[in-house]
Design an enzyme around this catalytic site. Structure first.
Site, PDB file in Angstrom:
ATOM      1  CG  HIS A 233      -0.158   0.275   2.510  1.00 21.80           C
ATOM      2  ND1 HIS A 233       0.650  -0.687   3.095  1.00 21.80           N
ATOM      3  CD2 HIS A 233      -0.042   1.388   3.297  1.00 21.80           C
ATOM      4  CE1 HIS A 233       1.210  -0.187   4.181  1.00 21.80           C
ATOM      5  NE2 HIS A 233       0.819   1.075   4.329  1.00 21.80           N
ATOM      6  CG  ASP A 235       1.509   5.411   4.551  1.00 21.34           C
ATOM      7  OD1 ASP A 235       0.986   4.277   4.558  1.00 21.34           O
ATOM      8  OD2 ASP A 235       2.558   5.683   5.162  1.00 21.34           O
ATOM      9  CG  HIS A 289       5.039   1.376   2.690  1.00 25.85           C
ATOM     10  ND1 HIS A 289       4.549   2.441   1.971  1.00 25.85           N
ATOM     11  CD2 HIS A 289       4.475   1.475   3.922  1.00 25.85           C
ATOM     12  CE1 HIS A 289       3.732   3.157   2.716  1.00 25.85           C
ATOM     13  NE2 HIS A 289       3.663   2.592   3.911  1.00 25.85           N
ATOM     14  NE  ARG A 299       8.047  -4.547  11.761  1.00 21.48           N
ATOM     15  CZ  ARG A 299       7.391  -3.418  11.481  1.00 21.48           C
ATOM     16  NH1 ARG A 299       6.086  -3.332  11.702  1.00 21.48           N
ATOM     17  NH2 ARG A 299       8.029  -2.366  10.990  1.00 21.48           N
TER      18      ARG A 299
END
Length: 392
Positions: A233, A235, A289, A299
Site C-alpha cells: 500500500h 499511505d 510498502h 513485531r
C-alpha cells in the site's frame, strides 16, 4: 526539542500479560496472500540516515546537506530515516511499553475498544469486518489527535479502554505532541529541499492539520511466508513518522523489487504519503510498502500520520509550477474527499490510490459540469417562446 518528563511508573512485566490473539496452528484461508504479493525481499533499501542535529539548531550548511539527502531519497522512493531528531528515546520506549498490556490482554478486554461502524478510531483485529480476504496478520489501535486539543488523547484512553489506561493516555498525549512538533519541522526541511519558501508547508499543516496515531502489533506466525502483516500500500496521508522495534519487517517496493528497511538504533523512519506527493506535484514519491511478520517473535511499531487540513485545497505551491513545462499532475482536492474515497471506494493495498482518486475527482467534476450544462440548457429552453407556448 526538550525531553518530556512523566511520573515514574513501571509498566506490567511480560509475565503478567496474556498471549497474543492470533495463535493458530495453521493459517486461516482469509489470511493467505497470493505468491506475487509475498515474494521475499533480498536487498536492503538505500534509505539515507539523515542527522537532524544541525538543522534543528539552525546550522545553514548542515541544513542544506540534510535537505540534499532528503531530496535524493524522496525523488526516488520517499523513504529516509532520521537521528538526533529531538524526541526523547525514553518517551518512545514508554510508548511501546505502555501499549503492550493492551495488546496482550484477553480479546474480550480489547473488544471494548473495537472500531464502531463508520469510525476509523479504536481497536481492529486484522480489519475483520471491513475485508474478507487477504487479511493483514496484525492488530491495531488507532485514534485521531485534534491539533487544538491534544489532551483528548487521555480522554480517548479513559473512555475507550478504562480508567486503568489513564497513564497510557498521558504517555501517548506526550508522544503525539512530540511527533507533531517533529512533523512540522520536517515539513520545513521538505520545503527547503524542494526549493520553496521554508514555511510554506508548515503553515499549511500547523493550525488545522489532522493527526492520526496507530499502534501496530504483529503476532508471530507459524507460516510467515504465506501472510503479510500489512499488504502492499501507499499511505494516503502526507507524512508518516514510524518507530519500528528491532525485529524488522518493513519493506519498500522500488526499482522493480521489494527491499528491506533495516531498523536503526534511535532512528525514526520517515516516508512521503500520497497527499504530499500531490503537494509536491509529483516531484516526491509515495511508494508501495508492506510489512512481513516473524515466525517466532512479536513485531511492534508506532505510526504517526500528518494529514492535510480537512477542507483546504491540496495543491502544490506556484513556485513548483513556474517555469518550464511543470503542468499540474493532480487536480485540486481536499483531504476530506480523499479520506472518504480511501475508506468507501478503495482498498489501499491495491496500489495507485492517488491516481485512481484523481481520475475519480476529474470524472466527478466532468459529470457535475455536464449536469450543470444540461440544467442550464433546460432552463434556457424553458424561457424561450416555443417553450412557453408549448406549456399552454
Amino acid at each position: 526539542m526538550s525531553s518530556i518528563s512523566l511520573p515514574s511508573v513501571s509498566p506490567p512485566s511480560e509475565n503478567d500479560l496474556k498471549a497474543p490473539f492470533l495463535d493458530h496452528h495453521s493459517v486461516p484461508a482469509q489470511f493467505l496472500w497470493p505468491e506475487e504479493d509475498t515474494v521475499q525481499a533480498l536487498d536492503e533499501l538505500n534509505a539515507p540516515l539523515v542527522d537532524l542535529c544541525g538543522f534543528l539548531r539552525g546550522d545553514h550548511e548542515l541544513t542544506l546537506e540534510a535537505a540534499g539527502a532528503v531530496r535524493k531519497a524522496c525523488s526516488q522512493h520517499g523513504f529516509f530515516q532520521v537521528v538526533n531528531h529531538g524526541v526523547d528515546p525514553g518517551l518512545i520506549q514508554a510508548a511501546h511499553d505502555w501499549i503492550d498490556p493492551f495488546f496482550r490482554s484477553p480479546m474480550e478486554s480489547k473488544l471494548r475498544a473495537r472500531k464502531q461502524a463508520g469510525s476509523m478510531w479504536g481497536y481492529s483485529s486484522a480489519h475483520i469486518g471491513r475485508f474478507s480476504s487477504k487479511l493483514p496478520w496484525k492488530e491495531t489501535l488507532s485514534f485521531g489527535v485534534p491539533a487544538s486539543s491534544p489532551e483528548s488523547v487521555v480522554e480517548f484512553f479513559e473512555s475507550t479502554l478504562g480508567l486503568e489506561f489513564a497513564y497510557t493516555g498521558m504517555v501517548y498525549q506526550n508522544y503525539c505532541e512530540a511527533m507533531r512538533d517533529l512533523s512540522l519541522r520536517i515539513m520545513e526541511l521538505l520545503a527547503i529541499s524542494l526549493g520553496v519558501e521554508r514555511l510554506h508547508y508548515r503553515d499549511f499543516f500547523e493550525e488545522e492539520g489532522c493527526l492520526i496515531m496507530r499502534c501496530n502489533w504483529y503476532p508471530p506466525c507459524k507460516e510467515p511466508s504465506r501472510v503479510l502483516g500489512t499488504g502492499p500500500h501507499s499511505d494516503p496521508t502526507s507524512l508518516t513518522i514510524l518507530h519500528q522495534d528491532n525485529v524488522g519487517g518493513l519493506e519498500v517496493f522500488t526499482d522493480g523489487k521489494w527491499q528491506k528497511v533495516r531498523p536503526r538504533h534511535n532512528a525514526l523512519v520517515i516516508n512521503i504519503g500520497d497527499s504530499f506527493m500531490a503537494l509536491s506535484n509529483g516531484v516526491y514519491q509515495s511508494c508501495l510498502h508492506r510489512v512481513v511478520v516473524n515466525e517466532h517473535v512479536v513485531r511492534r511499531s508506532l505510526s504517526f500520520f500528518l494529514c492535510p487540513p480537512p477542507d483546504k485545497p491540496v495543491r502544490p505551491p506556484q513556485s513548483l509550477l513556474d517555469g518550464g513545462d511543470q503542468a499540474r499532475k493532480y487536480p485540486d482536492f481536499t483531504w476530506s474527499d480523499f479520506f472518504l474515497f480511501v475508506i468507501k471506494y478503495c482498498r489501499a493495498d491495491n496500489g495507485d490510490t492517488l491516481k485512481r482518486f484523481s481520475n475519480w475527482v476529474i470524472s466527478r467534476s466532468s459529470s457535475r459540469g455536464a449536469e450543470i450544462e444540461n440544467r442550464s440548457s433546460t432552463d434556457k429552453a424553458a424561457r424561450t417562446p416555443c417553450a412557453l407556448t408549448s406549456t399552454n
